[in-house]
Design an enzyme around this catalytic site. Structure first.
Site, mmCIF file in Angstrom:
data_model
loop_
_atom_site.group_PDB
_atom_site.id
_atom_site.type_symbol
_atom_site.label_atom_id
_atom_site.label_comp_id
_atom_site.label_asym_id
_atom_site.label_seq_id
_atom_site.Cartn_x
_atom_site.Cartn_y
_atom_site.Cartn_z
ATOM 1 N N GLY A 46 33.037 59.256 25.784
ATOM 2 C CA GLY A 46 33.722 58.973 27.081
ATOM 3 C C GLY A 46 34.876 57.976 26.913
ATOM 4 O O GLY A 46 34.861 57.488 25.623
ATOM 5 N N GLN A 51 40.823 51.499 27.884
ATOM 6 C CA GLN A 51 40.710 51.275 26.409
ATOM 7 C C GLN A 51 41.800 51.811 25.533
ATOM 8 O O GLN A 51 42.131 51.843 24.372
ATOM 9 C CB GLN A 51 39.435 52.115 25.754
ATOM 10 C CG GLN A 51 38.180 51.668 26.581
ATOM 11 C CD GLN A 51 36.998 52.645 26.107
ATOM 12 O OE1 GLN A 51 36.909 53.745 26.712
ATOM 13 N NE2 GLN A 51 36.184 52.552 24.852
ATOM 14 N N CYS A 93 30.185 51.620 22.064
ATOM 15 C CA CYS A 93 31.642 51.775 22.592
ATOM 16 C C CYS A 93 32.891 51.935 21.643
ATOM 17 O O CYS A 93 32.490 51.060 20.657
ATOM 18 C CB CYS A 93 32.031 50.664 23.618
ATOM 19 S SG CYS A 93 33.388 50.277 24.225
ATOM 20 N N LEU A 94 33.775 52.531 21.825
ATOM 21 C CA LEU A 94 34.992 52.890 21.014
ATOM 22 C C LEU A 94 35.555 51.476 20.961
ATOM 23 O O LEU A 94 36.175 51.281 19.777
ATOM 24 C CB LEU A 94 35.797 54.123 21.230
ATOM 25 C CG LEU A 94 35.304 55.326 21.085
ATOM 26 C CD1 LEU A 94 35.996 56.214 21.891
ATOM 27 C CD2 LEU A 94 34.874 55.786 19.844
ATOM 28 N N HIS A 135 28.739 53.584 32.249
ATOM 29 C CA HIS A 135 29.413 52.609 31.051
ATOM 30 C C HIS A 135 30.961 52.955 31.374
ATOM 31 O O HIS A 135 31.919 51.742 31.201
ATOM 32 C CB HIS A 135 29.116 53.163 29.782
ATOM 33 C CG HIS A 135 29.839 52.743 28.427
ATOM 34 N ND1 HIS A 135 29.360 52.064 27.630
ATOM 35 C CD2 HIS A 135 31.165 52.669 28.032
ATOM 36 C CE1 HIS A 135 29.973 51.710 26.690
ATOM 37 N NE2 HIS A 135 31.143 51.939 26.887
ATOM 38 N N GLU A 136 31.790 54.155 31.606
ATOM 39 C CA GLU A 136 33.051 54.217 31.883
ATOM 40 C C GLU A 136 33.475 53.592 32.942
ATOM 41 O O GLU A 136 34.748 53.031 33.108
ATOM 42 C CB GLU A 136 33.401 55.662 31.640
ATOM 43 C CG GLU A 136 33.048 56.543 30.327
ATOM 44 C CD GLU A 136 33.409 55.584 29.074
ATOM 45 O OE1 GLU A 136 34.393 54.916 29.030
ATOM 46 O OE2 GLU A 136 32.771 55.795 28.155
ATOM 47 N N HIS A 139 34.129 50.059 32.434
ATOM 48 C CA HIS A 139 35.423 49.730 31.855
ATOM 49 C C HIS A 139 36.473 49.404 33.076
ATOM 50 O O HIS A 139 37.400 48.512 32.775
ATOM 51 C CB HIS A 139 35.933 50.847 30.988
ATOM 52 C CG HIS A 139 35.377 50.662 29.545
ATOM 53 N ND1 HIS A 139 35.612 49.766 28.927
ATOM 54 C CD2 HIS A 139 34.514 51.847 29.038
ATOM 55 C CE1 HIS A 139 34.967 49.727 27.613
ATOM 56 N NE2 HIS A 139 34.053 50.966 27.733
HETATM 57 ZN ZN ZN Z 1 33.366 51.943 25.984
#
Ligand code: ZN
Length: 172
Positions: A46, A51, A93-94, A135-136, A139
């Protein structure tokens, strides 16, 4: 398509509230394509526009598991309109690389959004998909999964992260 660079904590763009998208135009579709390529390349399941340094309400998700046949899911201006139950999943998380921790979330949610063709969609998600969507969407609110941690896990995170930043500095 192009690979975008992923902003990592504590980049301030990760704390920005993403603005709603007025129209799913060519520019947004290009962003979606680039975000998808970036997510697959990372690899991740995701990615939110914050991000990649673009605080607009766009997320892409693809669980990339055999039991999930949905493929690439693109949501523009996503809103959680119903939520119930509780589940705990070990998240990463990236934008917070190499750190994983259990986070408690709703186990079932209903999301309303636009797709990449500007068509309104409503979907019910449970299991891992519900976790990733929360989660997304977090963000887009400027929230990270580490914000959900209890005091002890947050302390562990802070110590690990300090060490990591210090090591990165020494390597340079
Ligand atoms: Zn994330």
């Amino acid at each position: 398509m192009a690979l975008l660079s992923i902003c990592t904590y504590p980049d301030p763009v990760l704390r920005k509230k993403a603005s709603p998208v007025d129209a799913v135009d060519r520019e947004i579709r290009k962003l979606v394509d680039d975000m998808a390529e970036t997510m697959y390349g990372a690899p991740g399941i995701g990615l939110a526009a914050n991000q990649v340094g673009k605080p607009q309400q766009v997320i892409v998700v693809d669980l990339q598991r055999p039991e999930y046949e949905g493929g690439l899911l693109v949501l523009v201006n996503p809103k959680i309109i119903a939520a119930s139950g509780e589940t705990t999943y070990e998240e990463g998380c990236l934008s917070v690389p190499e750190f994983f921790s259990n986070v408690k979330r709703y186990s079932e949610i209903t999301v309303r959004a636009l797709d990449q063709h500007s068509k309104p969609v409503e979907l019910n998600a449970s299991g891992l998909l519900a976790v990733v969507l929360q989660h997304e969407i977090d963000h887009l609110e400027g929230r990270l999964f580490i914000d959900h941690l209890g005091a002890t896990s947050k302390d562990i995170f802070k110590r690990k992260w300090k060490r990591k930043l210090k090591e990165a500095k020494e390597e340079r």
